[in-house]
Design a protein around this motif. Structure first.
Motif, mmCIF file in Angstrom:
data_model
loop_
_atom_site.group_PDB
_atom_site.id
_atom_site.type_symbol
_atom_site.label_atom_id
_atom_site.label_comp_id
_atom_site.label_asym_id
_atom_site.label_seq_id
_atom_site.Cartn_x
_atom_site.Cartn_y
_atom_site.Cartn_z
ATOM 1 N N UNK A 32 0.870 -1.173 0.000
ATOM 2 C CA UNK A 32 0.000 0.000 0.000
ATOM 3 C C UNK A 32 0.904 1.218 0.000
ATOM 4 N N UNK A 33 0.726 2.090 -0.963
ATOM 5 C CA UNK A 33 1.600 3.252 -1.073
ATOM 6 C C UNK A 33 1.248 4.338 -0.070
ATOM 7 N N UNK A 34 0.008 4.441 0.322
ATOM 8 C CA UNK A 34 -0.446 5.590 1.101
ATOM 9 C C UNK A 34 -1.435 5.113 2.166
ATOM 10 N N UNK A 35 -0.932 4.722 3.335
ATOM 11 C CA UNK A 35 -1.806 4.195 4.379
ATOM 12 C C UNK A 35 -2.034 5.214 5.486
ATOM 13 N N UNK A 36 -3.138 5.067 6.167
ATOM 14 C CA UNK A 36 -3.436 5.845 7.363
ATOM 15 C C UNK A 36 -3.426 4.900 8.561
ATOM 16 N N UNK A 37 -3.078 5.401 9.755
ATOM 17 C CA UNK A 37 -3.013 4.530 10.934
ATOM 18 C C UNK A 37 -4.321 3.790 11.201
ATOM 19 N N UNK A 38 -5.434 4.443 11.007
ATOM 20 C CA UNK A 38 -6.727 3.823 11.295
ATOM 21 C C UNK A 38 -7.097 2.757 10.266
ATOM 22 N N UNK A 39 -6.418 2.747 9.123
ATOM 23 C CA UNK A 39 -6.670 1.732 8.092
ATOM 24 C C UNK A 39 -5.889 0.445 8.323
ATOM 25 N N UNK A 40 -4.802 0.512 9.076
ATOM 26 C CA UNK A 40 -3.916 -0.650 9.182
ATOM 27 C C UNK A 40 -3.652 -1.124 10.608
ATOM 28 N N UNK A 41 -4.039 -0.387 11.601
ATOM 29 C CA UNK A 41 -3.677 -0.686 12.992
ATOM 30 C C UNK A 41 -4.015 -2.096 13.432
ATOM 31 N N UNK A 42 -5.267 -2.498 13.308
ATOM 32 C CA UNK A 42 -5.683 -3.824 13.766
ATOM 33 C C UNK A 42 -5.006 -4.925 12.952
ATOM 34 N N UNK A 43 -4.921 -4.745 11.649
ATOM 35 C CA UNK A 43 -4.285 -5.739 10.795
ATOM 36 C C UNK A 43 -2.801 -5.899 11.097
ATOM 37 N N UNK A 44 -2.119 -4.797 11.416
ATOM 38 C CA UNK A 44 -0.700 -4.871 11.769
ATOM 39 C C UNK A 44 -0.494 -5.701 13.028
ATOM 40 N N UNK A 45 -1.352 -5.507 13.998
ATOM 41 C CA UNK A 45 -1.262 -6.272 15.237
ATOM 42 C C UNK A 45 -1.382 -7.768 14.943
ATOM 43 N N UNK A 46 -2.353 -8.141 14.148
ATOM 44 C CA UNK A 46 -2.568 -9.550 13.810
ATOM 45 C C UNK A 46 -1.389 -10.093 13.000
ATOM 46 N N UNK A 47 -0.920 -9.318 12.011
ATOM 47 C CA UNK A 47 0.217 -9.744 11.187
ATOM 48 C C UNK A 47 1.444 -10.008 12.044
ATOM 49 N N UNK A 48 1.766 -9.089 12.920
ATOM 50 C CA UNK A 48 2.974 -9.236 13.742
ATOM 51 C C UNK A 48 2.852 -10.394 14.720
ATOM 52 N N UNK A 49 1.682 -10.606 15.273
ATOM 53 C CA UNK A 49 1.481 -11.745 16.177
ATOM 54 C C UNK A 49 1.634 -13.074 15.435
ATOM 55 N N UNK A 50 1.328 -13.075 14.141
ATOM 56 C CA UNK A 50 1.456 -14.292 13.331
ATOM 57 C C UNK A 50 2.878 -14.492 12.805
ATOM 58 N N UNK A 51 3.763 -13.532 13.072
ATOM 59 C CA UNK A 51 5.152 -13.665 12.630
ATOM 60 C C UNK A 51 5.455 -12.996 11.312
ATOM 61 N N UNK A 52 4.520 -12.203 10.798
ATOM 62 C CA UNK A 52 4.741 -11.489 9.547
ATOM 63 C C UNK A 52 5.632 -10.280 9.744
ATOM 64 N N UNK A 53 5.988 -9.662 8.652
ATOM 65 C CA UNK A 53 6.890 -8.507 8.665
ATOM 66 C C UNK A 53 6.228 -7.333 7.968
ATOM 67 N N UNK A 54 6.394 -6.135 8.524
ATOM 68 C CA UNK A 54 5.838 -4.915 7.934
ATOM 69 C C UNK A 54 6.895 -3.817 7.976
ATOM 70 N N UNK A 55 7.176 -3.252 6.795
ATOM 71 C CA UNK A 55 8.164 -2.179 6.691
ATOM 72 C C UNK A 55 7.641 -1.102 5.751
ATOM 73 N N UNK A 56 8.438 -0.033 5.619
ATOM 74 C CA UNK A 56 8.164 0.926 4.556
ATOM 75 C C UNK A 56 8.889 0.426 3.302
#
Length: 95
Positions: A32-56
């Protein structure tokens, strides 16, 4: 950056849901090129708990900013092993 070289690009309208798909293994990555915190917050939590990686786009760990002047940010998420290859691909594109 990825459209021509993938088997498909899924768009369901929710970045948080897409992050959950990556966390569950139903999708390999999310860009996603242009995200807002309210669009990704919950999903980021789930991704990280599952062992995924999120960067810029440069590989710096994605961090939610509450500073609204800098809140919109690019997000690359993956299951982990694929992440470096995705970053290399983005580095070759003119974003």
């Amino acid at each position: 950056a990825f459209y021509q070289e993938t088997r498909g690009v899924r768009r369901l309208g929710s970045a948080a849901l897409h992050l959950c798909f990556v966390a569950a293994g139903s999708a390999d990555a999310l860009w996603e090129y242009d995200t807002n915190p309210w669009d990704v917050g919950a999903g980021l939590c789930i991704l990280r708990e599952a062992g995924g990686r999120a960067t810029d786009a440069e590989g710096v760990e994605y961090a939610i900013s509450l500073d609204l002047d800098r809140a919109r940010a690019p997000l690359l998420a993956s299951n982990g092993p694929l992440h470096d290859a995705l970053l290399d691909h983005l580095a070759g594109e003119n974003l």
